[in-house]
Design an enzyme around this catalytic site. Structure first.
Site, PDB file in Angstrom:
ATOM      1  N   SER A 182     -57.173  -2.094  80.196  1.00 28.40           N
ATOM      2  CA  SER A 182     -57.100  -1.982  78.739  1.00 28.40           C
ATOM      3  C   SER A 182     -56.493  -3.230  78.117  1.00 28.40           C
ATOM      4  CB  SER A 182     -56.258  -0.757  78.350  1.00 28.40           C
ATOM      5  OG  SER A 182     -54.983  -0.829  78.953  1.00 28.40           O
TER       6      SER A 182
ATOM      7  N   ASN B  70     -45.852   6.094  80.359  1.00 34.85           N
ATOM      8  CA  ASN B  70     -46.244   7.178  79.446  1.00 34.85           C
ATOM      9  C   ASN B  70     -45.352   7.227  78.205  1.00 34.85           C
ATOM     10  OD1 ASN B  70     -47.985   7.629  81.508  1.00 34.85           O
ATOM     11  ND2 ASN B  70     -47.133   9.598  82.149  1.00 34.85           N
TER      12      ASN B  70
ATOM     13  N   THR C 259     -72.629  11.939  35.843  1.00 32.31           N
ATOM     14  CA  THR C 259     -72.581  13.015  36.828  1.00 32.31           C
ATOM     15  C   THR C 259     -73.999  13.112  37.371  1.00 32.31           C
ATOM     16  OG1 THR C 259     -73.145  14.769  35.256  1.00 32.31           O
ATOM     17  CG2 THR C 259     -70.801  14.295  35.516  1.00 32.31           C
ATOM     18  N   HIS C 260     -74.108  13.396  38.653  1.00 31.82           N
ATOM     19  CA  HIS C 260     -75.421  13.411  39.320  1.00 31.82           C
ATOM     20  C   HIS C 260     -76.150  12.082  39.166  1.00 31.82           C
ATOM     21  CE1 HIS C 260     -74.875  17.834  39.367  1.00 31.82           C
ATOM     22  NE2 HIS C 260     -74.400  17.626  38.146  1.00 31.82           N
TER      23      HIS C 260
ATOM     24  N   SER D 286     -80.436 -14.688  50.493  1.00 29.91           N
ATOM     25  CA  SER D 286     -81.430 -14.268  51.469  1.00 29.91           C
ATOM     26  C   SER D 286     -81.934 -15.501  52.197  1.00 29.91           C
ATOM     27  CB  SER D 286     -82.584 -13.569  50.755  1.00 29.91           C
ATOM     28  OG  SER D 286     -83.733 -13.560  51.579  1.00 29.91           O
TER      29      SER D 286
ATOM     30  N   LYS E 225     -82.637 -14.465  45.640  1.00 27.91           N
ATOM     31  CA  LYS E 225     -81.763 -13.311  45.833  1.00 27.91           C
ATOM     32  C   LYS E 225     -80.282 -13.630  45.905  1.00 27.91           C
ATOM     33  CE  LYS E 225     -82.735  -9.622  47.258  1.00 27.91           C
ATOM     34  NZ  LYS E 225     -82.913  -8.587  48.279  1.00 27.91           N
TER      35      LYS E 225
ATOM     36  N   ASN F 103     -77.233 -11.205  47.101  1.00 25.99           N
ATOM     37  CA  ASN F 103     -77.061  -9.865  47.675  1.00 25.99           C
ATOM     38  C   ASN F 103     -75.596  -9.438  47.729  1.00 25.99           C
ATOM     39  OD1 ASN F 103     -79.828  -9.617  48.158  1.00 25.99           O
ATOM     40  ND2 ASN F 103     -79.648 -10.680  50.123  1.00 25.99           N
TER      41      ASN F 103
ATOM     42  N   GLU G  12     -71.549  -3.897  50.505  1.00 23.65           N
ATOM     43  CA  GLU G  12     -72.381  -3.134  51.453  1.00 23.65           C
ATOM     44  C   GLU G  12     -71.669  -2.968  52.787  1.00 23.65           C
ATOM     45  OE1 GLU G  12     -76.934  -4.216  50.040  1.00 23.65           O
ATOM     46  OE2 GLU G  12     -75.869  -5.609  51.313  1.00 23.65           O
TER      47      GLU G  12
ATOM     48  N   TYR H 280     -49.510  13.765  79.919  1.00 25.44           N
ATOM     49  CA  TYR H 280     -50.290  12.536  79.843  1.00 25.44           C
ATOM     50  C   TYR H 280     -51.532  12.631  80.730  1.00 25.44           C
ATOM     51  CZ  TYR H 280     -51.837   7.744  80.085  1.00 25.44           C
ATOM     52  OH  TYR H 280     -52.616   6.628  80.011  1.00 25.44           O
TER      53      TYR H 280
ATOM     54  N   GLN I 111     -55.656   6.646  76.979  1.00 21.12           N
ATOM     55  CA  GLN I 111     -55.833   5.211  76.783  1.00 21.12           C
ATOM     56  C   GLN I 111     -56.937   4.935  75.764  1.00 21.12           C
ATOM     57  OE1 GLN I 111     -55.316   2.467  80.157  1.00 21.12           O
ATOM     58  NE2 GLN I 111     -57.467   1.952  79.879  1.00 21.12           N
TER      59      GLN I 111
ATOM     60  N   LYS J  61     -56.528   3.739  71.740  1.00 18.08           N
ATOM     61  CA  LYS J  61     -56.123   2.456  71.156  1.00 18.08           C
ATOM     62  C   LYS J  61     -57.203   1.759  70.342  1.00 18.08           C
ATOM     63  CE  LYS J  61     -52.698   2.137  74.553  1.00 18.08           C
ATOM     64  NZ  LYS J  61     -53.242   3.434  75.031  1.00 18.08           N
TER      65      LYS J  61
HETATM   66  N1  ARG Z   1     -52.575   1.826  79.578  1.00 17.83           N
HETATM   67  C1  ARG Z   1     -52.117   3.175  79.618  1.00 17.83           C
HETATM   68  C2  ARG Z   1     -52.463   3.882  78.320  1.00 17.83           C
HETATM   69  O1  ARG Z   1     -52.747   3.233  77.396  1.00 17.83           O
HETATM   70  C3  ARG Z   1     -50.626   3.183  79.792  1.00 17.83           C
HETATM   71  C4  ARG Z   1     -50.123   4.445  80.397  1.00 17.83           C
HETATM   72  C5  ARG Z   1     -50.556   4.547  81.795  1.00 17.83           C
HETATM   73  N2  ARG Z   1     -49.958   5.666  82.444  1.00 17.83           N
HETATM   74  C6  ARG Z   1     -50.441   6.162  83.575  1.00 17.83           C
HETATM   75  N3  ARG Z   1     -49.813   7.182  84.065  1.00 17.83           N
HETATM   76  N4  ARG Z   1     -51.479   5.661  84.172  1.00 17.83           N
HETATM   77  O2  ARG Z   1     -52.474   5.090  78.218  1.00 17.83           O
END
Ligand code: ARG
Length: 478
Positions: free
Chosen positions: A34, A121, A166-167, A288, A294, A296, A301, A328, A333, A336
């Site tokens: 990660s 954890n 409205t609408h 464009s 154009k 844009n 958007e 956990y 993971q 994130k």
């Molecule tokens: N990279 C892990 C996460 O984001 C950290 C925690 C890992 N803990 C484990 N028991 N493998 O969750």
């Protein structure tokens, strides 16, 4: 047989290498890493480690020399991360192990004492709350900036009148200031939501260990206070298993982005030749590659389009959490990327929208022309009858027939004389030109929250005060 002494010199470089006889499969290493994204947590992880080391020392679990070595090492690693020279290593999975390994290279065995009484954890759960605290405040700042721009533009356009819809059908005339103040309200509530989230970010998971706490005499109050939390979390299992604060952040983010998307949609619509209400500045438009004529509205958007990913991010994490047994699980993971993505998407969207609104050219004449459609005054004609004592439903019916008559004969509603009107209802006591005008339609809507000039001016003043208060509160918290 491989050996592992925690120095990285054994057969396995993993901190859990002791129990293992084989190296991790390279695909698994790539699959489970990660570090590419959780490096965004680096500065929080380092801050956390500093607080944890100081606490270990105070509790007699780390001697002064080791504390000093760790503090020096953490500072060096922090510098490497800041200036981009930190050697991130995907085989070390995540930010926590990358930092620990680098510390070992820099300060030797002292690094092996840092993880005392700590698990990744409780570490990652704490890092995440620290990240969310900053991200929520950044979102508030961005929202306030956009509010300020909208209030400023609204002040310029108190007397710019356009049809309210409205609408997506022309409904009743409103001041452009009134229209934009509607978004100021929405973004104000969005900022409030991010503020309210702080209450759910206030207890530190650190010291919960892997899930059940620690046999070591950790001082959880001390680390919580050092990291700016109100105290330690109340249940170690909840602390490492829960991500509802993250869900709330994603929800607040999705709502704000949806509000941005609605504002963006109006810019797209209003800048069409069909509306012709506004023109985006060149700096906030693109051309464009094929059609030379154009211009844009790509910026609004994209803001509109990016609402999709923020909604997706919320759904992603809800789905990850659903059905996870305590405590956990590595599934967590997956929290994130959605979090980081929503934080960055919202930050950038707020910034470009503030710029786009600040530089927007408003075609007031076109707006007034559209608002000049006499049919927009039909409600007012019905309310004139109500003032003469007619039940509203009856008045609505009579004016409905008048409107149908005008459409059929291609007549201007305001051209109808008193006699013309009385053919539809005997209670009319004046001609339409006397009863109806755009200015009256605006000025007679003189209720709190309505579009009469005085009300809009008061709303502008109130919005400025509310915004200043919110900013003061945010500055005090930061
Ligand atoms: N990279 C892990 C996460 O984001 C950290 C925690 C890992 N803990 C484990 N028991 N493998 O969750």
């Amino acid at each position: 047989m491989t050996t592992n002494d925690g120095t990285g010199d054994g057969g396995s470089r993993k901190p859990w290498g002791g129990r293992f006889r084989e190296d991790t499969d390279p695909t698994v290493e790539r699959f489970s890493a990660s570090i590419d994204f959780d490096k965004a947590l680096a500065r929080y992880d380092l801050r956390l480690s500093g607080a944890h080391a100081a606490m270990l020392h105070a509790q007699g679990l780390l001697d002064g020399a080791d504390l000093e070595a760790l503090q020096r090492g953490l500072a060096e690693v922090g510098e490497e991360i800041e200036n981009g020279t930190f050697p991130f290593d995907p085989s070390l999975e995540d930010i926590h192990m990358n930092v620990e390994s680098r510390l070992r290279e820099r300060v030797g065995v002292a690094a092996g004492r840092l993880h005392t009484g700590r698990s990744r954890n409780d570490q990652v759960a704490t890092d995440l709350l620290l990240y969310l605290r900053d991200a929520a405040r950044a979102a508030r700042r961005g929202l306030h900036q956009l509010q300020e721009v909208l209030i400023g533009r609204a002040r310029e356009h108190v007397d710019t009148v356009l049809p309210g819809y409205t609408h997506l059908q022309r409904a009743q005339p409103v001041r452009l200031a009134h229209h934009w103040l509607a978004f100021v309200e929405m973004f104000g509530r969005d900022a409030d939501r991010f503020r309210d989230l702080e209450a759910r970010l206030s207890l530190a998971p650190l010291g919960s260990g892997a899930l059940a706490g620690s046999t070591l005499p950790l001082d959880r109050e001390a680390t919580a206070a050092a990291l700016g939390f109100a105290g330690p979390s109340r249940n170690s299992m909840d602390a490492v298993a829960s991500r509802d604060a993250a869900l709330e952040f994603l929800s607040d983010g999705a709502i704000a982005q949806v509000h941005l998307s609605r504002l963006a949609e109006e810019l797209v619509l209003w800048s069409t030749a069909e509306f012709g209400f506004v023109e985006l500045a060149d700096a906030y438009s693109t051309g464009s590659s094929l059609m030379p004529q154009k211009k844009n509205p790509d910026v609004p958007e994209l803001v509109r389009g990016k609402s999709g990913r923020t909604i997706g991010n919320l759904v992603t994490l809800l789905t990850v959490l659903k059905g996870l047994p305590l405590t956990y699980n590595r599934d967590l993971q997956e929290d994130k990327e959605p979090i980081f993505d929503t934080a960055l998407t919202l930050r950038d969207s707020l910034e470009v929208m503030a710029g786009a609104i600040a530089t927007l050219r408003v075609h007031s004449e076109r707006m007034r022309e559209a608002a000049g459609d006499p049919m927009l005054l039909a409600t007012d004609l019905a309310e004139a009858l109500v003032r003469a004592g007619v039940p509203f439903r009856e008045a609505h019916e009579a004016v409905g027939q008048i409107v149908a008559h005008c459409l059929e004969k291609d007549l201007d509603l305001r051209a109808l004389s008193r006699e013309d009107l009385r053919a539809f209802h005997a209670s009319f006591d004046a001609g339409a030109d006397e009863l109806l005008s755009l200015d009256r339609a605006l000025e007679e809507r003189d209720l709190p929250g309505a579009t009469a000039r005085g009300r809009v001016m008061a709303a502008l003043d109130a919005a400025e005060v509310t915004l200043a208060d919110a900013r003061r509160e945010l500055d005090a918290a930061s």
